[in-house]
Design a protein around this motif. Structure first.
Motif: not given
Ligand code: NAD
Length: 419
Positions: A97, A220-222, A224-225, A246, A282, A296, A318, A320, A345
């Motif tokens: 990366k 997918q995912g709500y 930070n990202v 989740v 999902n 994400a 989004g 990894n 990402n």
């Molecule tokens: P976060 O903890 O803020 O949010 C994670 C989201 O994913 C939540 O909405 C959670 O409910 C959901 N989730 C968790 N398990 C799930 C499942 N089994 N099915 C569906 N949804 C599910 O995390 P984030 O910081 O938003 O990171 C999300 C992804 O992005 C991770 O894989 C992280 O490694 C990757 N990432 C984040 C950053 C960053 O700057 N935050 C940078 C690079 C990569």
């Protein structure tokens, strides 16, 4: 979990991805072999006094995969499932990366086997400070710079910085990134990963003849990202038709309202049940009829089991590792374009780099300056990966790996072998 998680360890997958590209490249065999291994791995066991007076022993890891292009860079995660194998894989992915983005960093990662939701704030602070002490000869502004990851946050980074600075006898903000802004954190870090993803989507839309303002998107995912991707794309006029976390998901043919999603999340801890929207699982979200899919959340979501039913034209990773290697092949046969995680990402690590630079200079940039510099690095990196894919006739993922491996190999060759 996808089939890969059951059959193969994360490090085996990382090696498979590396080998499949490295096999096609003209790289010195010694250098090629060295890049398959972490430079070094540290495993520590350390005691922490718990709130009830007992002492509990925790295991932690820090792995530096490669430092040919600069100090190690990568997060520290706190999770019950952390293993050395996983940390090794994550450290290797960080090397690629950093190199794809042209950042002067190598790759590293760390983790502590623990379950933060079961720990008090005081226990997390004592665990963090003791772990920092145990790895304080490894980390440092010129050697290896940690950052937040799963279940670690700006407060944990503040404790790492304070412990390290106290031990070394001088203030050392550049030892970690992702710090709170009053301690030297960078403006623009919180939204950086989402901004980077949206820049990639915008550039890809231009390239592949999609009109940004008319895109229908599923996320997918709500967290930070995901939440920031939704609100930025909404502000560009895109229709976000599906979002899931989740707990569950929601669907709205005419587009979901980010304010309503965030209000529901604040109220109940999930976007599920947002008023005015239909419910969605999902599995259904990943197979929605849409233009862009942004996974994400977590790894191994698009697998051999569902890839053939994915209808999106473009996937921007989004998370990894959301797509397994088997799914990648199926998507490629279907003509789905995948913007790989190491590029899509990388806005987060890029602004982490800006934070480190600002710490070393003791001179801080405005939010607009951060956005402008991120914009430049993301668009240049996207163009470099796209051009390589065109030249070599490969996927964007293979092109990103190709660029990264060649850049690291070149640095290793120039440095030579000591003694
Ligand atoms: P976060 O903890 O803020 O949010 C994670 C989201 O994913 C939540 O909405 C959670 O409910 C959901 N989730 C968790 N398990 C799930 C499942 N089994 N099915 C569906 N949804 C599910 O995390 P984030 O910081 O938003 O990171 C999300 C992804 O992005 C991770 O894989 C992280 O490694 C990757 N990432 C984040 C950053 C960053 O700057 N935050 C940078 C690079 C990569």
């Amino acid at each position: 979990m996808g089939e890969n998680a059951c059959q193969e360890s994360a490090y085996t997958v990382a090696l498979r991805q590396y080998d499949s590209v490295a096999d096609q490249l003209d790289v010195d065999p010694g250098i090629r072999e060295m890049m398959r291994h972490p430079r070094f791995s540290v495993e520590v066991a350390f005691p922490v006094r718990m709130d009830d007076g007992t002492v509990k022993v925790f295991k932690g890891y820090r792995v530096i995969h490669n430092t040919a292009r600069g100090p190690g860079k990568g997060g520290i995660r706190y999770h019950p499932d952390v293993t050395l194998d996983e940390v090794k894989a994550l450290s290797m992915w960080m090397t690629w990366k950093s190199a794809v983005m042209g950042l002067p960093f190598g790759g590293a990662k760390g983790g502590v086997v623990c379950n933060p939701p079961e720990l008090s704030e005081g226990e997390i602070e004592r665990l963090t400070r003791r772990f920092t002490m145990e790895i304080s000869d490894v980390i440092g502004p010129a050697t290896d710079i940690p950052a937040p990851d799963v279940f670690t946050n700006p407060q944990v980074m503040a404790w790492i910085m304070d412990t390290y600075s106290t031990q070394k006898g001088c203030l050392s903000p550049g030892v970690v990134t992702g710090k709170p802004i009053p301690l030297g954190g960078s403006r623009g870090r919180t939204t950086a990963t989402a901004r980077g993803i949206v820049i990639c989507i915008r550039e890809a839309a231009k390239e592949f003849g999609l009109e940004l303002g008319k895109l229908r998107v599923a996320v997918q995912g709500y967290g930070n990202v995901g939440s920031n991707v939704v609100s930025i794309l909404h502000s560009y006029g895109c229709k976000v038709i599906g979002v899931a976390d989740v707990v569950g998901g929601v669907y709205g043919e005419d587009g979901l309202d980010p304010k309503a999603l965030t209000a529901r999340l604040k109220e109940t801890g999930s976007v599920e049940g947002t008023p005015g929207a239909d419910s969605l699982s999902n599995a259904e979200l990943l197979e929605l009829d849409c233009d862009i899919l942004v996974p994400a959340a977590i790894e191994n979501q698009i697998t051999a089991g569902n890839a053939s039913r994915v209808k999106a034209k473009l996937i921007a990773e989004g998370a990894n590792g959301p797509t397994t290697p088997e799914a990648d092949e199926i998507l490629s046969e279907k003509g789905v374009i995948v913007i790989p995680d190491v590029l899509a990402n990388a806005g987060g690590v890029t602004v982490s780099y800006f934070e480190w630079v600002q710490n070393l200079m003791h001179y801080y940039w405005t939010e607009d300056e951060v956005h402008e510099r991120l914009e430049r690095i993301m668009t240049d990196s996207f163009a470099a990966v796209l051009n390589t894919a065109r030249e070599k006739g490969t996927s964007l993922r293979a092109a990103a790996y190709n660029l990264a491996i060649m850049r690291v190999a070149e640095a290793m060759k120039l440095r030579g072998t000591y003694p």
